[in-house]
Design a protein around this motif. Structure first.
Motif, PDB file in Angstrom:
ATOM      1  N   ILE A  48      40.537  38.437  48.632  1.00  0.00           N
ATOM      2  CA  ILE A  48      39.190  38.181  47.549  1.00  0.00           C
ATOM      3  C   ILE A  48      39.579  37.127  46.831  1.00  0.00           C
ATOM      4  CG2 ILE A  48      37.958  39.507  45.840  1.00  0.00           C
ATOM      5  CD1 ILE A  48      37.337  40.796  48.356  1.00  0.00           C
ATOM      6  N   ILE A  49      40.896  36.658  46.205  1.00  0.00           N
ATOM      7  CA  ILE A  49      41.115  35.715  45.233  1.00  0.00           C
ATOM      8  C   ILE A  49      40.842  34.550  46.283  1.00  0.00           C
ATOM      9  CG2 ILE A  49      43.029  34.343  44.650  1.00  0.00           C
ATOM     10  CD1 ILE A  49      44.348  36.891  43.792  1.00  0.00           C
TER      11      ILE A  49
ATOM     12  N   ILE B 255      34.476  29.870  47.140  1.00  0.00           N
ATOM     13  CA  ILE B 255      33.068  29.966  46.665  1.00  0.00           C
ATOM     14  C   ILE B 255      33.090  29.085  45.442  1.00  0.00           C
ATOM     15  CG2 ILE B 255      31.262  31.334  45.568  1.00  0.00           C
ATOM     16  CD1 ILE B 255      31.935  33.520  47.381  1.00  0.00           C
TER      17      ILE B 255
ATOM     18  N   ARG C 294      35.350  26.618  43.864  1.00  0.00           N
ATOM     19  CA  ARG C 294      35.835  25.360  43.681  1.00  0.00           C
ATOM     20  C   ARG C 294      35.126  24.538  44.771  1.00  0.00           C
ATOM     21  NH1 ARG C 294      40.654  24.584  41.012  1.00  0.00           N
ATOM     22  NH2 ARG C 294      39.926  22.582  41.328  1.00  0.00           N
ATOM     23  N   ARG C 295      35.007  23.207  44.261  1.00  0.00           N
ATOM     24  CA  ARG C 295      34.308  22.271  45.092  1.00  0.00           C
ATOM     25  C   ARG C 295      35.140  21.138  45.620  1.00  0.00           C
ATOM     26  NH1 ARG C 295      30.313  19.824  41.058  1.00  0.00           N
ATOM     27  NH2 ARG C 295      32.159  19.256  39.964  1.00  0.00           N
TER      28      ARG C 295
ATOM     29  N   LEU D 185      46.335  33.181  42.088  1.00  0.00           N
ATOM     30  CA  LEU D 185      45.228  32.954  41.111  1.00  0.00           C
ATOM     31  C   LEU D 185      45.313  31.512  40.457  1.00  0.00           C
ATOM     32  CD1 LEU D 185      45.030  36.163  39.280  1.00  0.00           C
ATOM     33  CD2 LEU D 185      43.221  35.126  40.399  1.00  0.00           C
TER      34      LEU D 185
ATOM     35  N   ILE E 256      43.558  28.762  42.399  1.00  0.00           N
ATOM     36  CA  ILE E 256      42.210  28.367  42.081  1.00  0.00           C
ATOM     37  C   ILE E 256      42.010  27.790  40.848  1.00  0.00           C
ATOM     38  CG2 ILE E 256      40.136  29.865  41.934  1.00  0.00           C
ATOM     39  CD1 ILE E 256      41.016  31.766  43.570  1.00  0.00           C
TER      40      ILE E 256
ATOM     41  N   THR F 101      32.622  22.254  36.530  1.00  0.00           N
ATOM     42  CA  THR F 101      31.775  22.957  37.683  1.00  0.00           C
ATOM     43  C   THR F 101      30.449  23.653  36.669  1.00  0.00           C
ATOM     44  OG1 THR F 101      33.974  23.218  38.307  1.00  0.00           O
ATOM     45  CG2 THR F 101      31.886  24.519  39.435  1.00  0.00           C
TER      46      THR F 101
ATOM     47  N   ARG G  86      26.364  28.131  38.857  1.00  0.00           N
ATOM     48  CA  ARG G  86      25.023  28.104  39.512  1.00  0.00           C
ATOM     49  C   ARG G  86      24.911  29.705  39.972  1.00  0.00           C
ATOM     50  NH1 ARG G  86      24.189  24.231  43.655  1.00  0.00           N
ATOM     51  NH2 ARG G  86      26.462  23.818  43.459  1.00  0.00           N
TER      52      ARG G  86
ATOM     53  N   LYS H  77      26.665  30.858  43.123  1.00  0.00           N
ATOM     54  CA  LYS H  77      27.982  31.176  42.812  1.00  0.00           C
ATOM     55  C   LYS H  77      28.230  32.697  42.131  1.00  0.00           C
ATOM     56  CE  LYS H  77      29.872  26.626  42.974  1.00  0.00           C
ATOM     57  NZ  LYS H  77      30.324  25.402  41.975  1.00  0.00           N
TER      58      LYS H  77
ATOM     59  N   GLY I  56      27.514  35.311  44.698  1.00  0.00           N
ATOM     60  CA  GLY I  56      28.701  35.343  45.612  1.00  0.00           C
ATOM     61  C   GLY I  56      29.938  35.737  45.050  1.00  0.00           C
ATOM     62  N   VAL I  57      30.323  35.607  43.849  1.00  0.00           N
ATOM     63  CA  VAL I  57      31.523  36.102  43.300  1.00  0.00           C
ATOM     64  C   VAL I  57      31.204  37.683  42.742  1.00  0.00           C
ATOM     65  CG1 VAL I  57      33.036  36.249  41.334  1.00  0.00           C
ATOM     66  CG2 VAL I  57      32.276  34.084  42.423  1.00  0.00           C
TER      67      VAL I  57
ATOM     68  N   LEU J 118      31.596  39.643  45.852  1.00  0.00           N
ATOM     69  CA  LEU J 118      32.987  39.791  46.634  1.00  0.00           C
ATOM     70  C   LEU J 118      33.363  40.963  45.822  1.00  0.00           C
ATOM     71  CD1 LEU J 118      33.997  36.009  47.146  1.00  0.00           C
ATOM     72  CD2 LEU J 118      33.889  37.986  48.708  1.00  0.00           C
TER      73      LEU J 118
ATOM     74  N   LEU K  98      32.698  43.894  47.037  1.00  0.00           N
ATOM     75  CA  LEU K  98      33.496  44.263  48.550  1.00  0.00           C
ATOM     76  C   LEU K  98      35.059  44.487  48.247  1.00  0.00           C
ATOM     77  CD1 LEU K  98      33.660  43.738  51.873  1.00  0.00           C
ATOM     78  CD2 LEU K  98      34.519  41.590  51.062  1.00  0.00           C
ATOM     79  N   PHE K  99      35.487  43.812  47.273  1.00  0.00           N
ATOM     80  CA  PHE K  99      36.831  44.432  46.803  1.00  0.00           C
ATOM     81  C   PHE K  99      36.880  45.860  46.515  1.00  0.00           C
ATOM     82  CE2 PHE K  99      39.849  44.599  43.277  1.00  0.00           C
ATOM     83  CZ  PHE K  99      41.141  44.168  44.048  1.00  0.00           C
TER      84      PHE K  99
ATOM     85  N   LEU L 207      36.531  47.995  49.865  1.00  0.00           N
ATOM     86  CA  LEU L 207      37.739  47.932  50.453  1.00  0.00           C
ATOM     87  C   LEU L 207      38.906  48.539  50.035  1.00  0.00           C
ATOM     88  CD1 LEU L 207      37.825  44.280  51.785  1.00  0.00           C
ATOM     89  CD2 LEU L 207      37.596  46.211  52.963  1.00  0.00           C
TER      90      LEU L 207
END
Lengths: 101, 169
Positions: free
Chosen positions: A17-18, A24, A26-27, B18, B21, B85, B88, B91, B94-95, B98, B101-102, B105
Motif C-alpha cells: 500500500i505504501i 499515485i 509523486r510526480r 515511507l 515517498i 504538488t 487534486r 489523488k 486514489g489514496v 487504497l 483496500l489496506f 486486506l
C-alpha cells in the motif's frame, strides 16, 4: 504454518500500500519507478510467506522471475526516462502527455 | 528471537519505504530504498529463503539501485524538487480507495486462520540434500522453460535499453 505468519502478511500488505500511495502521489518518474519496486517487494514477501507455509518452492520461483523482469524493466524504463529528459527537459509525469488526446 | 528481528526489520523497512515517498531529493529516496531492500532481505532470511535474500541484495540493492542512482545523476533534477504538488481530486480518491483496500486486506488475511496444504518440499528433503540443491533441482526441471524465457527477456531488455538511449547522429 509459519510462526508469526500474520505479521509477515501485515508487513507485505503495508509495503504494497505504501508503494501504491507513492505511485499515485509523486510526480517524479524515478520516484514512481521506485514505488513500483516497493510494491513488488511487498508482493514478494507475501509469496515467500505462503510458499514456506505450504512447504513449496513455487512462491520462491515466482519472486526470482519477478526480480528478473524487474531488472529488464529497470533497464528499459530508465532508458525511456533519459530519452524523455532529452526531449522535454524534465521527468515530471504530469508533462508526459504525448499519448493523451 | 525471530519475532524481535522480524519486528525491528519490518519496522525499519516500512519507515524506510515511507521516507522513499516523502524524501524531498530523489537521491535521498534512492538511498532509503537501498536500506528498505536490505531489511526485506533480512525478512527473507527469517522466512528460510536464504537464496532469495542473497538475490535481493545482489540484484536489487546492487544492480537495480545502481541503475537508478546512475540515472538520477545523469538527469539534472534539482529544479523539479522545488515545485509543490497540488492535491487534486483524483489523488485524494486514489489514496482513499487504497486505504480502504489496506483495511480490507488486513481484515481478510489476519482475521482468518489460514490452513496450509503440505507441498512437495518436506523438512526431510531439505535436511538430506540442502535447500540450495532442492531449489536448483526444481529450477532446472519444472521451471526450465520460464527460466529460458526470462533469460531471453533480459537479453532483449539490455539490447532495447542500448538502442533507446543511443544518441542519433
Amino acid at each position: 504454518m509459519v510462526d508469526n505468519q500474520s505479521i509477515y502478511l501485515a508487513l507485505a500488505i503495508t509495503l504494497f500500500i505504501i508503494g501504491a500511495v507513492g505511485a499515485i502521489c509523486r510526480r517524479n518518474a524515478i520516484v514512481v519507478f521506485m514505488c513500483i519496486e516497493i510494491m513488488l517487494a511487498g508482493v514478494g514477501i507475501a509469496f515467500v510467506t505462503f510458499s514456506s507455509a505450504n512447504h513449496s518452492l513455487d512462491g520462491i520461483f515466482m519472486v526470482i522471475f519477478v526480480m528478473a523482469v524487474a531488472a529488464a524493466e529497470a533497464a528499459v524504463g530508465l532508458a525511456i526516462f533519459l530519452l524523455m529528459y532529452r526531449k522535454l527537459g524534465t521527468i515530471d509525469l504530469d508533462k508526459f502527455n504525448l499519448l493523451k488526446w | 528471537m525471530e519475532l524481535v528481528f522480524l519486528l525491528i526489520c519490518g519496522g525499519v523497512a516500512v519507515i524506510a519505504s515511507l521516507l522513499v515517498i516523502f524524501a524531498r531529493s530523489t537521491l535521498h529516496s534512492a538511498l532509503w530504498m537501498v536500506l528498505s531492500f536490505f531489511m526485506i532481505a533480512v525478512v527473507y532470511v527469517l522466512l528460510q529463503a536464504q537464496f532469495l535474500a542473497m538475490l535481493q541484495v545482489i540484484v536489487y540493492a546492487g544492480a537495480i539501485m545502481m541503475f537508478i542512482i546512475y540515472a538520477i545523476m545523469m538527469l539534472n533534477l534539482r529544479q523539479e524538487s522545488r515545485q509543490k504538488t497540488g492535491a487534486r481530486i483524483s489523488k485524494i480518491i486514489g489514496v482513499g480507495s487504497l486505504i480502504v483496500l489496506f483495511l480490507e486486506l488486513m481484515l481478510v488475511s489476519l482475521g482468518n486462520n489460514l490452513t496450509p496444504i503440505p507441498g512437495p518440499v518436506s523438512e526431510k528433503l531439505v535436511a538430506t540434500y540442502g535447500r540450495m540443491a532442492v531449489i536448483s533441482n526444481f529450477l532446472f526441471s519444472d521451471y526450465l522453460l520460464p527460466f529460458e524465457v526470462v533469460s531471453i527477456l533480459l537479453t532483449a531488455g539490455v539490447v532495447g535499453a542500448v538502442v533507446l538511449a543511443k544518441r542519433e547522429r
